[in-house]
Design a protein around this motif. Sequence first.
Motif, PDB file in Angstrom:
ATOM      1  N   ARG A 122       1.870   4.525   0.441  1.00 22.78           N
ATOM      2  CA  ARG A 122       2.472   5.335  -0.637  1.00 22.78           C
ATOM      3  C   ARG A 122       2.477   6.814  -0.257  1.00 22.78           C
ATOM      4  N   ARG A 123       1.334   7.297   0.270  1.00 21.98           N
ATOM      5  CA  ARG A 123       1.204   8.699   0.664  1.00 21.98           C
ATOM      6  C   ARG A 123       2.205   9.039   1.771  1.00 21.98           C
TER       7      ARG A 123
ATOM      8  N   ARG B 290       5.952   9.300   0.824  1.00 20.26           N
ATOM      9  CA  ARG B 290       6.333  10.568   0.195  1.00 20.26           C
ATOM     10  C   ARG B 290       6.450  11.698   1.218  1.00 20.26           C
TER      11      ARG B 290
ATOM     12  N   VAL C 105       5.848  -0.261  -2.032  1.00 24.63           N
ATOM     13  CA  VAL C 105       4.842   0.630  -2.623  1.00 24.63           C
ATOM     14  C   VAL C 105       4.966   0.808  -4.134  1.00 24.63           C
ATOM     15  N   GLU C 106       5.881   0.087  -4.773  1.00 29.75           N
ATOM     16  CA  GLU C 106       6.007   0.238  -6.236  1.00 29.75           C
ATOM     17  C   GLU C 106       4.652  -0.043  -6.894  1.00 29.75           C
ATOM     18  N   PRO C 107       4.431   0.517  -8.104  1.00 27.24           N
ATOM     19  CA  PRO C 107       3.103   0.470  -8.733  1.00 27.24           C
ATOM     20  C   PRO C 107       2.491  -0.928  -8.895  1.00 27.24           C
TER      21      PRO C 107
ATOM     22  N   VAL D 146      -2.082  -0.051   0.888  1.00 25.96           N
ATOM     23  CA  VAL D 146      -0.916   0.349   0.099  1.00 25.96           C
ATOM     24  C   VAL D 146      -0.974   1.837  -0.276  1.00 25.96           C
ATOM     25  N   GLU D 147      -2.176   2.360  -0.533  1.00 28.42           N
ATOM     26  CA  GLU D 147      -2.287   3.782  -0.911  1.00 28.42           C
ATOM     27  C   GLU D 147      -1.860   4.689   0.235  1.00 28.42           C
ATOM     28  N   GLU D 148      -2.275   4.356   1.458  1.00 28.18           N
ATOM     29  CA  GLU D 148      -1.873   5.131   2.633  1.00 28.18           C
ATOM     30  C   GLU D 148      -0.357   5.051   2.817  1.00 28.18           C
TER      31      GLU D 148
ATOM     32  N   ARG E 218       2.453  -3.261  -6.698  1.00 25.09           N
ATOM     33  CA  ARG E 218       1.972  -3.773  -5.405  1.00 25.09           C
ATOM     34  C   ARG E 218       0.512  -3.386  -5.193  1.00 25.09           C
ATOM     35  N   ASP E 219      -0.256  -4.345  -4.688  1.00 29.44           N
ATOM     36  CA  ASP E 219      -1.664  -4.100  -4.404  1.00 29.44           C
ATOM     37  C   ASP E 219      -2.060  -4.906  -3.173  1.00 29.44           C
TER      38      ASP E 219
ATOM     39  N   THR F 183      10.613   3.887  -8.354  1.00 25.86           N
ATOM     40  CA  THR F 183       9.935   4.392  -7.155  1.00 25.86           C
ATOM     41  C   THR F 183      10.951   4.942  -6.159  1.00 25.86           C
TER      42      THR F 183
END
Length: 191
Positions: A144-145, A148, A131-133, A140-142, A135-136, A29
Amino acid sequence: MMKLEEMKRVLKESLPPKRYKHSVNVYETALELAATHKLPAEKIAVSALLHDCGREVGSKESVAKARELGLPIDDVELQQPILLHAKIGVYNAMHKYGVADQEILDGILYHTTGIDGMTPLAKVVFLADMVEPGRDFPGVEELRRLARKDLDKAMLLAYGNTIRYLLDEGQLIHPHCISGYNELLLAAKKQ
């Protein structure tokens, strides 16, 4: 300093399988974030791969281990010894993996608490860990976005999430976390 493939081998032998998988996820990541933000990948790769190398010592043993190694322990770390894996990790990175580069070591040192004045490398390691895959958690999606798109905005969101979580759990908040949050919020308010 050991070559990266050798580091992976030694790390795999030192950590439980689940923790090693997490370390590789953070490494991958972090390399993605480095490419996105046009940052040099070599140092980020080492810092991200080794960020949890201090977890070879369990949380229950970490205070005794830190004392044995002569590492400073603050009041928050004494109450929440899980935080000591970062300092033990720096020690291991230096003495076991041959890392001497301060920027790489700082990425390991501040990957849990953050701090003001973090380098882009340290921010990438901190965020990649969150944010590595594997993690939940809510939001977390926000995160991750945003990671980037803008490291500082992502750090601010990550600090906010961490602080809220610690408040909800009735846990201490490390002063480094507060100083990192305040620095970025002040900078954002000036823009």
